[in-house]
Write an enzyme that holds these catalytic residues in place. Sequence first.
Site, PDB file in Angstrom:
ATOM      1  N   HIS A 259       0.810  -1.223   0.000  1.00  0.00           N
ATOM      2  CA  HIS A 259       0.000   0.000   0.000  1.00  0.00           C
ATOM      3  C   HIS A 259       0.838   1.265   0.000  1.00  0.00           C
ATOM      4  O   HIS A 259       0.299   2.361  -0.198  1.00  0.00           O
ATOM      5  CB  HIS A 259      -0.948  -0.005   1.207  1.00  0.00           C
ATOM      6  CG  HIS A 259      -2.294   0.583   0.919  1.00  0.00           C
ATOM      7  ND1 HIS A 259      -2.511   1.524  -0.073  1.00  0.00           N
ATOM      8  CD2 HIS A 259      -3.515   0.363   1.488  1.00  0.00           C
ATOM      9  CE1 HIS A 259      -3.783   1.858  -0.097  1.00  0.00           C
ATOM     10  NE2 HIS A 259      -4.422   1.169   0.837  1.00  0.00           N
TER      11      HIS A 259
ATOM     12  N   ASP B  77      -1.907   2.122  -5.048  1.00  0.00           N
ATOM     13  CA  ASP B  77      -3.180   2.581  -4.526  1.00  0.00           C
ATOM     14  C   ASP B  77      -4.239   1.497  -4.681  1.00  0.00           C
ATOM     15  O   ASP B  77      -4.194   0.672  -5.607  1.00  0.00           O
ATOM     16  CB  ASP B  77      -3.643   3.842  -5.261  1.00  0.00           C
ATOM     17  CG  ASP B  77      -2.719   5.028  -5.010  1.00  0.00           C
ATOM     18  OD1 ASP B  77      -2.094   5.055  -3.928  1.00  0.00           O
ATOM     19  OD2 ASP B  77      -2.619   5.901  -5.883  1.00  0.00           O
TER      20      ASP B  77
END
Length: 412
Positions: A384, A388
Site C-alpha cells: 500500500h 493505490d
Amino acid sequence: MAGSIHVIKVPDVGEGTAEVELVAWHVRPGDAVVEDQGLADVMTDKAIVEIPSPVAGRVLALGGEVGQTLAVGAELIRIERAGDAEAPVAAPARAAPPPSPAAKLAATPPPYAGPARPAADRPIASPAVRRRAWELGVDLGGVVASGTAGRIVHADLDAHVAAHGTRPPDRAPGTGSAERNDQQAVPVIGLRRRIALQMQESKRRIPHFSYVEEVDVTEVEALRAALNTKWSAERGHLTLLPLLMRAMVLAVREFPQVNALFDDEAGVVTRHGAVHIGIATQTRHGLVVPVVRHAEARDLWAMAAELARLAEAARAGRATRAELSGSTITISSLGALGGIVSTPVINRPEVAIVAVNRIVERPVLRGGAVVSRRMMNLSSSFDHRVVDGMDAARFVQAMRATIEAPALLFVE
C-alpha cells in the site's frame, strides 16, 4: 608418510553473498574422502549449494556446526592430503554426523528397503538424491552408481526405480487411543529458516492490503481443453497457469506500477518492462519461488514448458540460484488445495502477488436463467505504500476481463 594440510574455505557463490548457513555435514573428523566428494551443504539466500572436496585425503577438523552462519572466506574444513606412501581411498567411509538435533534434522537417513550396508560401504549421493530416495522408499545401498568416485546421481536412481519399483517408507502400527507425551524439537535451519526470515521481513516492512475478485473460468477452461486436444502432442500439455500468466502480462501493460520492486531504504520504486513471474511453489523441502523470465516474450506453450522444467528442478532440489531469483511479480497457486480465498504474503521487494484459488462448479444466474459455471477467486495482495487501492482493483479486473473473454489472450 604424512601428507600436507589442505584448508577449504567457504566459497564465494556470487551475487554479493557475504555469508552462508551451514545446513549439513556429509563427513566427520577421521573420515577418508576422495576428490569431488560432497563435504557439506550450505544455504545462500536462494538455494542449497554442495561443497565438494578438491583433494583426496582424511578429514582433520570441521569449521562449524549445522545451523551456524559462516562468512565467505571462513575456514570450512581441514583435510590432510594422502601422503606418497598412502594410496587414495577408492570409496570413502561415511560415518554419521555428530548427534546434535540440528545435524539429525539435516542428515536424516532414508528408510532402507533392504539390508543395511556396512559403514565403510555407505553410498555417496547429493542431498537432493538422498531426499528423493527417502521419498521413494529406496535403499541407496542397492543402487548402482555411475557418477564420479562412485557417486549416485539422479539418473542412477531413476534406473533403479524403473527396474525395481519403489515402496513407501515403513509405518509403525497404530497405537489406538493411548496417551502421548512425546515432544520433538525441530531446529529451524536451512531453507525453512530463510523462508521464516523472508516472511517475517515482508510482513514487518510492507503494509499489505488484499483484494479478492471472483472470475468465471468456464470459457478459458474450454479453450484450454480445445488447445490440448489439437496441440498437446506437438507442443505439450497446457495447465491453466500459463493462461493466467498471459493475462497477467497483458494487465501489467496497463498497470506497470504493480510490476515493480521497491527499495524502501533508498526510497526508490523501479518499474520493470520485463515481466519475470515468480511461481510460489510448495515442495517437500519448503516454499521456493522459481522464476519464469521474460514472460512477456513467451507464448502459452513456451511458458508451460518452462514451468514444467522449473517445477521438476524445484521438487528435486536442483533449482539454481539464478532460477530462484529476479522475479518482478509473483503468482501463488495451490491447485486443488487453493481454498476459496487466501491472503498471500508479498515476495519482498516486489509490490504485488496474485494467488489462484480452487475452481468450483456451481449454479450462477445468467440472463434470468440458472446455469452451471466454473468459478474461481483471484486473491491478491499489494504494497500500500506504492500501489493505490483503486489501481490494484483495476489491475485484477483487467486480468478478470481477459480470462473471461479468452480470445483477448491472443490480442497484442
